[in-house]
Write a protein that holds these residues in place. Structure first.
Motif, PDB file in Angstrom:
ATOM      1  N   GLY A 114       0.836  -1.190   0.000  1.00 46.96           N
ATOM      2  CA  GLY A 114       0.000   0.000   0.000  1.00 46.96           C
ATOM      3  C   GLY A 114       0.872   1.242   0.000  1.00 46.96           C
ATOM      4  N   LYS A 145      -8.460   2.719   5.522  1.00 53.34           N
ATOM      5  CA  LYS A 145      -7.579   1.851   6.295  1.00 53.34           C
ATOM      6  C   LYS A 145      -8.359   0.758   7.014  1.00 53.34           C
ATOM      7  CE  LYS A 145      -4.427   5.667   7.049  1.00 53.34           C
ATOM      8  NZ  LYS A 145      -4.185   6.824   7.885  1.00 53.34           N
ATOM      9  N   ASP A 168       1.120   3.479   2.074  1.00 54.77           N
ATOM     10  CA  ASP A 168       1.765   3.836   3.335  1.00 54.77           C
ATOM     11  C   ASP A 168       3.043   3.052   3.573  1.00 54.77           C
ATOM     12  OD1 ASP A 168       0.406   1.513   3.623  1.00 54.77           O
ATOM     13  OD2 ASP A 168      -0.409   1.941   5.602  1.00 54.77           O
ATOM     14  N   ASN A 184      -1.326  -2.778   3.407  1.00 58.24           N
ATOM     15  CA  ASN A 184      -0.946  -1.560   4.110  1.00 58.24           C
ATOM     16  C   ASN A 184      -0.713  -1.892   5.576  1.00 58.24           C
ATOM     17  OD1 ASN A 184      -3.523  -1.925   5.016  1.00 58.24           O
ATOM     18  ND2 ASN A 184      -4.371  -0.164   3.953  1.00 58.24           N
TER      19      ASN A 184
END
Lengths: 377, 607
Positions: free
Chosen positions: B45, B533, B47, B462
């Motif tokens: 992801g 998320k 992030d 993520n």
């Protein structure tokens, strides 16, 4: 460990056991106390909402030797808003500024980069509008509501409505405790926290469901016998799954603790920490509630059922009769009420259903062992 | 995950080896698939990999009720996708999340600022008179896409320029392209240029040319110092020069000319026709803003020249403005009788005007096919983006920090796993081997499936997903504990291992299914309801819960059955975790069971 294994065996046979159901009032009291504390804390202290709920920006810098005070100064100068800088475990800085928009965040970022002598690209910026967190929270509430409805329906079908209701209360109890801990300690509430909180949903119930499953089985033919009341059977099922409960809780908490203390220690505040913290609190609360709250509640609900009431009467009557008969030979056989209130878990034999419900599980079973007191020690 | 069923899967008890082989084959197949597909690590992801993530939330506008629906969201995703990839960004990702969010993930190494500026804003749609138009060919030194076509500057070339090599940009151009037209109206067009772009705008005629477009005195970049020319008059020398140099086949150039344009100034612009050829334009100031279009529809014209056409309804102001401009343009020579429909600085269509249109309604006809007509109608009626969006959050993540987080997460996971293993070994001894093997299989399945889901459903790992996976260790281990405890209970009742393993299974299976179902339900509800998320986390949790069931059924149980035949376990070796003595089984108990068991009223294998 072998001792624990033995304990498991004795728990299983009902030779030892803690009278969870009998002492439920104490635990209800404790839970109510915790809940009230949680509410008061929530009212008085409130939750420390993270930047995601207030709007603003969070900057994460790479390793730097610049002090947090300096960074705070720079950020405040660049933004015109109050900034909070924290030094994290691995020499990185986390700077939090509320009320910052896109353009400003770029400016702050470049200013910070200059001060810290790093590339602007290496600074993480998390920029959120005030409604972002709200939206996550709203969706979370929505998910929570839908989940609760569905799970109550499911549990009502798979088990029965009383168990579903008890599980729901236990679940709300867990969430309250977790939120209360957050309010009390002042941990920051972030989307990570919300995620963790939502995970507790499944986990708290997982535990409860395992106990209920055992309870359902053990109480299957309950009405056909006259030895045990529902509460006693409930207590028995808690005890017989106790080892499993402890094991699973430990096993579930270990990785979360790993995340919390190691992952968190590495990085300081962050998504990992937020999730694992709320998970840790929630898991512990979930283990507690499935044992001390959910099952006793089921017993309470169930005892109001006419059938179970009748059963209790019969059981008590029978016990009295047995006691009267055996009085001369053995110490007063514990009658049901006394059993429920005895401190000593070791002599609660009648309160629990033995696996084979053979002679051992009967009030008179100890006669042959020459322990007139009924204690097996 | 369904409600527990009894008596299922008798086969696994009989032929544990076969089931084991089955799951091993599945594992090998998954791993093979992983290597074949060329993706050996899960897609990370934003992030973790670094980049910028922008979350946009659709806003309800007054008079636009029910505008937030799936179709509009998809259209918006489509348009935003074209915009972001029009920046020359590769692999930027635009997707809806939940019912009203669009997440735009822009990988590291792109101009996040520019992307951010482009992504959220509702597109600018204007009607501008065409002052000059020419097919655009690569200029000298034009780097991209000009195979052999080295013609001098803006000399009209008969050879179509091959599309720019940049893929993203090609996509970007498609929008304009769709509205392009295959020359049906050419005969009707007074156009003298060899273009096939003309389209007629027809409706009632009324003539009232007024100079419109307020003059702006705001300073502008580049081509702006010139006094504003008459919309249909000669463009400034500066514009002329810019026009001459303009090379529409170069995506960089196209991006550049879009910067800083104002509706009140004449501009140069690019547009692609249906043959994928770029045309360049000098356009007058905006006469009508896209906002003035109340509605536009693609309709099938049954009378006259049957075919798809686009009808537009203007607001009051728009009707007047549109009447004005069409009145002015009607009598002119091609291409000056055309007006460009400009979206985000790019000309998407340039129909020509036959008469002034003042009724507040107009239609654009030509040989559209259905999709083209619908596209154009969409653009017209929504000002390009069907919805207004608000920037909810912007996250920039450097890969360095993301990597560090991932590493910390993995280390934490590994340590957590090690602790779990230590605990299991200490408590369950030999049985722990089975648990560890199952955890291993579970981990392998999770990893390969996550990796394969990357290219197939764009699953991206993520940080919350990593957390979910780590938490799942506990869930998976729990199933074994339930099963093992059951087995031990059976042994405590005096059974030997083999029957104990089989008798414990139905009960354990039921418990595992019921509790896993609850977990899965939570994950599924979260996945459906939430966004961002939280959703990634819920997905991982749901996936691992499913895999837990698979592993327990197809691996742990058969393995246990096989192990029960081994002497080490069957004889209750001290280290097997199944030592009857340690479990508290004593011979007298066994005896007493034998004698008294028949009297037991309750099911004999309680636990």
């Amino acid at each position: 460990m072998s001792k624990l294994g033995n304990l498991g065996a004795r728990l299983y046979r009902g030779e030892v056991g803690y009278d969870f159901v009998g002492k439920r009032k104490i635990w209800y009291g404790i839970s109510i106390l915790i809940t009230i504390t949680a509410f008061v804390a929530l009212m008085v202290r409130g939750l420390h909402m993270g930047i995601e709920f207030e709007g603003g920006a969070v900057f994460n810098t790479p390793k730097t030797s610049v002090s947090s005070a300096t960074a705070e100064e720079v950020a405040e100068e660049a933004s015109g808003h109050q900034a909070i800088a924290q030094r994290l475990g691995n020499d990185t800085l986390r700077i939090q500024i509320s009320g910052v928009d896109t353009d400003k965040s770029d400016h702050i970022k470049s200013e910070l980069a200059k001060e810290l002598d790093v590339k602007a690209d290496d600074i993480n910026a998390d920029l959120v509008g005030p409604s972002w967190g709200d939206q996550i929270a709203n969706k979370a509430w929505q998910g929570l509501a839908i989940f609760m409805i569905l799970v109550v329906i499911y549990l009502a079908i798979a088990f029965e409505w009383r168990m579903a209701l008890a599980a729901l209360i236990a679940l709300i109890h867990d969430l309250t405790i977790t939120v209360g801990v957050y309010a009390l300690v002042g941990f920051e509430v972030t989307p990570g926290t919300v995620i963790g909180l939502l995970t507790i949903l499944g986990y708290s119930l997982y535990d409860t469901v395992v106990v209920f499953d055992s309870l359902k089985e053990q109480s299957k033919d309950l009405a056909k016998q006259t030895r045990f009341t529902y509460s006693e059977v409930a207590n028995r099922s808690i005890n017989s799954t106790l080892v499993r409960s402890i094991n699973t809780t430990v096993v579930a908490l270990l990785p979360v603790a790993g995340l919390l203390f190691i992952g968190g220690g590495f990085l300081g505040a962050g998504m990992l920490n937020d999730i694992s913290l709320s998970l840790f609190v929630g898991l512990a609360a979930g283990a507690y509630s499935s044992i001390f709250i959910a099952t006793p509640l089921v017993a309470d609900f169930k005892e109001t059922d006419p059938q179970m009431k009748a059963l209790k009467k019969r059981v008590l009557a029978k016990r009295r009769a047995a006691a009267a008969k055996g009085e001369s030979e053995e110490a007063p056989a514990p009658d049901a009420d006394a059993t429920e209130d005895t401190e000593d878990g070791d002599d609660t034999a009648p309160a629990v259903v033995g696996p084979r419900s053979g002679p051992r599980a009967q009030p008179v079973r100890n006669r042959g062992r020459g322990r007139p007191s009924g204690k097996r020690r | 995950m369904a409600a527990p069923k009894k008596g299922r899967r008798q086969g696994t008890q009989g032929k544990p080896g076969r089931t084991l082989v089955f799951i091993l084959i599945a594992l090998v197949a998954l791993t093979g698939g992983m290597f074949l597909s060329g993706h050996t690590t899960p897609r990370l992801g934003i992030d973790l990999a670094g980049g910028t993530s922008i979350t946009l939330q659709a806003k309800n506008e007054p008079g636009q009720k029910n505008a937030i629906n799936e179709t509009n969201m998809n259209t918006a995703v489509d348009i935003i996708n074209k915009r972001v990839n029009g920046l020359g960004v590769s692999e930027a990702e635009v997707q809806t999340q939940g019912s009203e969010n669009i997440i735009v993930n822009i990988p590291k190494g792109t101009n996040a600022k520019q992307a951010r500026a482009q992504v959220g804003t509702t597109a600018q749609l204007f009607f501008r008179p065409v002052i000059a138009r020419q097919p655009s060919v690569p200029v000298d030194g034009g780097k991209k896409g000009d195979k052999g076509d080295k013609d001098k500057k803006d000399k009209p070339s008969s050879s179509p320029t091959p599309g720019a090599s940049d893929k993203g940009t090609d996509k970007d151009g498609d929008k304009g392209d769709k509205s392009g037209d295959k020359s049906k109206d050419e005969s009707a067009s007074p156009s003298s240029t060899p273009t096939t772009q003309g389209r007629s705008v027809t409706d009632g005629l009324k003539d009232e040319p007024t100079p419109s477009g307020k003059s702006s005195d705001k300073p502008q970049d580049k081509k702006d110092e010139t006094p504003k020319p008459d919309p249909t008059g000669a463009p400034s020398a500066q514009l002329q020069e810019q026009f001459a140099k303009l090379d529409c086949t170069d995506p960089k150039v196209r991006t550049k000319i879009k910067e800083g344009i104002k509706p009140t100034d004449p501009v140069v612009a690019c547009g692609k026709d249906s043959d994928d050829n770029w045309n360049k334009f000098i356009l007058g100031p905006s006469e009508v803003s896209g906002k003035e279009v109340d509605d536009a529809k693609a309709v099938f014209d049954t009378q006259g020249a049957a075919g798809w056409k686009v009808t537009m309804d203007f607001s009051k102001t728009g009707a007047k403005q549109f009447g004005d401009i069409t009145g002015k343009l009607a009598g002119k020579q091609s291409p000056q009788n055309e007006f460009g429909i400009v979206m985000d600085g790019e000309v998407v269509s340039w129909p020509f005007v036959q008469q002034a249109l003042t009724g507040g309604q107009a239609e654009i006809s030509g040989s559209f096919d259905q999709d083209e007509a619908k596209d154009l109608a969409n653009i017209l009626s929504y000002g390009a983006l069907p919805l207004t969006f608000k920037e909810q959050s912007v996250t920039t993540v450097s890969a360095a920090l993301g990597g560090e987080q991932l590493r910390a997460g993995l280390i934490a996971g590994a340590i957590g796993l090690a602790l779990v293993i230590i605990y299991l070994v200490a408590y369950y001894r030999g049985l722990a081997l089975i648990a560890i093997a199952s955890l291993g299989v579970s981990a392998a399945l999770t990893y390969t499936i996550m990796t394969l889901l990357g290219p197939t459903i764009k699953f991206a790992l993520n940080l919350p997903a990593v957390c979910g996976a780590i938490v799942a260790i506990g869930i998976t281990a729990d199933s074994f504990i339930v099963y093992f405890e059951r087995i031990r209970d059976e042994i405590r009742e005096g059974r030997t291992l083999r029957p104990a393993v089989e008798r414990a299974w139905p009960r354990a299976r039921r418990t595992i299914l019921v509790s896993d179902f609850v977990s899965f339900l939570a994950a599924a509800v979260l996945f459906v309801v939430t966004v961002g998320k939280v959703q990634g986390f819920a997905f991982t949790l749901g996936l691992t819960t499913l895999l837990d069931v698979v592993v327990v059924f197809f691996f742990t149980k058969p393995l246990m059955t096989i192990m029960a035949r081994k002497k080490f376990f069957a004889s209750g070796h001290k280290w097997s975790g199944l030592d009857p003595k340690r479990l508290g089984v004593t011979p007298p108990l066994r005896r007493s069971r034998r004698t008294s068991a028949p009297a037991a009223p309750v099911d004999p294998k309680e636990a």
